[in-house]
Design an enzyme around this catalytic site. Structure first.
Site, PDB file in Angstrom:
ATOM      1  N   LYS A  16     167.506  59.626 -61.666  1.00 40.42           N
ATOM      2  CA  LYS A  16     167.272  60.266 -63.158  1.00 40.42           C
ATOM      3  C   LYS A  16     166.201  61.637 -62.648  1.00 40.42           C
ATOM      4  O   LYS A  16     166.265  62.667 -63.523  1.00 40.42           O
ATOM      5  CB  LYS A  16     166.706  59.255 -63.852  1.00 40.42           C
ATOM      6  CG  LYS A  16     167.152  58.035 -64.489  1.00 40.42           C
ATOM      7  CD  LYS A  16     166.634  57.715 -65.459  1.00 40.42           C
ATOM      8  CE  LYS A  16     165.164  56.529 -65.483  1.00 40.42           C
ATOM      9  NZ  LYS A  16     165.353  55.388 -64.488  1.00 40.42           N
ATOM     10  N   ARG A  87     161.514  53.504 -72.961  1.00 41.81           N
ATOM     11  CA  ARG A  87     161.786  52.253 -72.543  1.00 41.81           C
ATOM     12  C   ARG A  87     162.286  50.688 -72.298  1.00 41.81           C
ATOM     13  O   ARG A  87     162.171  49.668 -72.235  1.00 41.81           O
ATOM     14  CB  ARG A  87     160.385  52.023 -71.165  1.00 41.81           C
ATOM     15  CG  ARG A  87     161.376  53.024 -69.234  1.00 41.81           C
ATOM     16  CD  ARG A  87     160.112  52.538 -68.733  1.00 41.81           C
ATOM     17  NE  ARG A  87     160.708  53.040 -66.844  1.00 41.81           N
ATOM     18  CZ  ARG A  87     161.064  53.875 -66.261  1.00 41.81           C
ATOM     19  NH1 ARG A  87     160.047  54.811 -66.815  1.00 41.81           N
ATOM     20  NH2 ARG A  87     160.843  53.811 -65.370  1.00 41.81           N
ATOM     21  N   ARG A 126     162.498  55.732 -50.068  1.00 41.57           N
ATOM     22  CA  ARG A 126     162.452  56.892 -51.375  1.00 41.57           C
ATOM     23  C   ARG A 126     161.091  57.303 -50.469  1.00 41.57           C
ATOM     24  O   ARG A 126     160.287  57.108 -50.286  1.00 41.57           O
ATOM     25  CB  ARG A 126     162.293  56.456 -52.710  1.00 41.57           C
ATOM     26  CG  ARG A 126     161.664  57.471 -52.974  1.00 41.57           C
ATOM     27  CD  ARG A 126     162.796  57.144 -54.541  1.00 41.57           C
ATOM     28  NE  ARG A 126     161.558  57.202 -55.350  1.00 41.57           N
ATOM     29  CZ  ARG A 126     162.070  56.728 -56.072  1.00 41.57           C
ATOM     30  NH1 ARG A 126     162.931  57.336 -57.936  1.00 41.57           N
ATOM     31  NH2 ARG A 126     161.301  55.789 -57.318  1.00 41.57           N
ATOM     32  N   ARG A 159     155.396  55.953 -52.995  1.00 38.53           N
ATOM     33  CA  ARG A 159     155.313  55.528 -53.444  1.00 38.53           C
ATOM     34  C   ARG A 159     154.441  54.192 -53.512  1.00 38.53           C
ATOM     35  O   ARG A 159     155.638  52.906 -52.764  1.00 38.53           O
ATOM     36  CB  ARG A 159     155.996  55.868 -54.779  1.00 38.53           C
ATOM     37  CG  ARG A 159     156.010  57.056 -55.138  1.00 38.53           C
ATOM     38  CD  ARG A 159     157.370  57.010 -57.282  1.00 38.53           C
ATOM     39  NE  ARG A 159     157.172  55.717 -57.797  1.00 38.53           N
ATOM     40  CZ  ARG A 159     157.524  55.828 -59.033  1.00 38.53           C
ATOM     41  NH1 ARG A 159     158.661  56.990 -58.915  1.00 38.53           N
ATOM     42  NH2 ARG A 159     157.890  54.960 -60.170  1.00 38.53           N
ATOM     43  N   ARG A 170     160.878  45.611 -60.899  1.00 37.01           N
ATOM     44  CA  ARG A 170     160.910  46.719 -62.064  1.00 37.01           C
ATOM     45  C   ARG A 170     161.972  46.417 -62.187  1.00 37.01           C
ATOM     46  O   ARG A 170     162.525  46.698 -63.891  1.00 37.01           O
ATOM     47  CB  ARG A 170     160.893  47.970 -60.985  1.00 37.01           C
ATOM     48  CG  ARG A 170     159.591  49.064 -61.025  1.00 37.01           C
ATOM     49  CD  ARG A 170     159.205  49.110 -59.698  1.00 37.01           C
ATOM     50  NE  ARG A 170     159.458  50.624 -59.922  1.00 37.01           N
ATOM     51  CZ  ARG A 170     160.276  51.442 -59.264  1.00 37.01           C
ATOM     52  NH1 ARG A 170     159.607  50.869 -57.985  1.00 37.01           N
ATOM     53  NH2 ARG A 170     159.898  52.504 -59.194  1.00 37.01           N
TER      54      ARG A 170
HETATM   55  P1  AMP Z   1     158.920  55.828 -63.152  1.00 31.18           P
HETATM   56  O1  AMP Z   1     158.171  57.137 -62.285  1.00 31.18           O
HETATM   57  O2  AMP Z   1     160.201  56.754 -64.266  1.00 31.18           O
HETATM   58  O3  AMP Z   1     160.104  55.330 -61.781  1.00 31.18           O
HETATM   59  O4  AMP Z   1     157.693  54.688 -63.311  1.00 31.18           O
HETATM   60  C1  AMP Z   1     156.995  53.716 -62.769  1.00 31.18           C
HETATM   61  C2  AMP Z   1     155.579  52.967 -63.453  1.00 31.18           C
HETATM   62  O5  AMP Z   1     155.748  53.722 -64.219  1.00 31.18           O
HETATM   63  C3  AMP Z   1     157.074  51.807 -64.151  1.00 31.18           C
HETATM   64  O6  AMP Z   1     157.732  50.960 -63.737  1.00 31.18           O
HETATM   65  C4  AMP Z   1     156.561  51.452 -65.233  1.00 31.18           C
HETATM   66  O7  AMP Z   1     155.005  50.977 -65.043  1.00 31.18           O
HETATM   67  C5  AMP Z   1     155.348  52.744 -65.775  1.00 31.18           C
HETATM   68  N1  AMP Z   1     156.515  53.930 -66.535  1.00 31.18           N
HETATM   69  C6  AMP Z   1     156.927  54.941 -66.252  1.00 31.18           C
HETATM   70  N2  AMP Z   1     157.202  55.279 -68.150  1.00 31.18           N
HETATM   71  C7  AMP Z   1     157.539  54.103 -68.490  1.00 31.18           C
HETATM   72  C8  AMP Z   1     157.146  53.469 -70.023  1.00 31.18           C
HETATM   73  N3  AMP Z   1     157.673  54.402 -70.722  1.00 31.18           N
HETATM   74  N4  AMP Z   1     157.108  52.812 -70.820  1.00 31.18           N
HETATM   75  C9  AMP Z   1     156.347  51.943 -69.545  1.00 31.18           C
HETATM   76  N5  AMP Z   1     156.187  52.715 -68.050  1.00 31.18           N
HETATM   77  C10 AMP Z   1     156.783  53.002 -68.133  1.00 31.18           C
END
Ligand code: AMP
Length: 219
Positions: A16, A87, A126, A159, A170
């Site tokens: 994404k 989400r 990654r 990360r 996740r």
């Molecule tokens: P991402 O960078 O999109 O993979 O997000 C990394 C982490 O941030 C996720 O695993 C969640 O812990 C948190 N996170 C990001 N977006 C959301 C969301 N919309 N709702 C809840 N937690 C989020």
């Protein structure tokens, strides 16, 4: 003038963020990535960052109340890509309300689909740029100079949540809380599946065609 709001949906690691960056460059769209915003809060050691850190590192979603509040400030007047938000169903319903208040709505939801096995491979290898967030892979998408971002020359890092335990959590969170959004947006007739098992540029070309069609429908 078309005002497009696009949502990139899909499990962690389907690409994404990569697609969002390509779309920003080509279509002048603005990206709203709640993950990137939360990581910045953590780096700044803000109170939200302190709360979010534990959830993120444990592979759990940050509670809706915190994430929904962040969105209002992020909306721009250009075409928008939502990356990683919503989400949960509660977030999706809140987003509909927030957009309606600004006379906007989600036009397209692209559900990027990829096998779990491939997702785990991608995430566990990654590397992410500490500045522009472009991602690389230790085996099949190496930067030209080890540890350095090709685009902005900043340092790459792994990360904290790209480890096996967090990745599994996740993916579980995705199955339980985010996957129901597929049916939610199917019901609104705005969801399209995208095959995520391809080169990033091929996926980008497919997505571009869909966006161009949407833009033409407003002309
Ligand atoms: P991402 O960078 O999109 O993979 O997000 C990394 C982490 O941030 C996720 O695993 C969640 O812990 C948190 N996170 C990001 N977006 C959301 C969301 N919309 N709702 C809840 N937690 C989020």
């Amino acid at each position: 003038m078309a005002n497009i709001c696009l949502l990139l949906l899909g499990a962690p690691g389907v690409g994404k963020g990569t697609q969002a960056k390509l779309l920003m460059d080509s279509f002048g769209m603005c990206q709203i990535s709640t993950g990137e915003i939360l990581r910045k809060e953590i780096r700044n050691k803000s109170s939200l960052g302190e709360i979010a850190k534990k959830y993120i590192n444990d592979g759990l979603l940050v509670p809706d109340e915190y994430v929904i509040k962040m969105i209002d400030n992020e909306l721009c007047d250009r075409n928008i890509i939502f990356d990683g938000f919503p989400r949960t169903l509660e977030q999706a319903k809140a987003l509909d309300k927030i957009l309606a208040q600004k006379n906007k709505k989600l036009n397209i939801v692209l559900n990027i689909v990829l096998d779990k096995e491939k997702i785990v491979k991608r995430l566990s290898g990654r590397l992410t740029c500490s500045s522009c967030a472009k991602s690389y892979h230790v085996e099949y998408d190496k930067p030209s100079k080890e540890g350095i971002c090709d685009l902005c020359s900043s340092a790459l890092y792994q990360r904290a949540d790209d480890n096996e335990e967090s990745i599994n959590k996740r993916l579980q969170e995705y199955e339980n809380k985010t996957k129901p959004l597929v049916e939610f947006y199917k019901g609104k007739n705005i969801l399209l599946d995208i095959d995520g098992d391809d080169e990033a540029l091929n996926i980008f070309n497919n997505i571009s065609k869909i966006i161009n069609k949407e833009i033409e429908s407003y002309a």
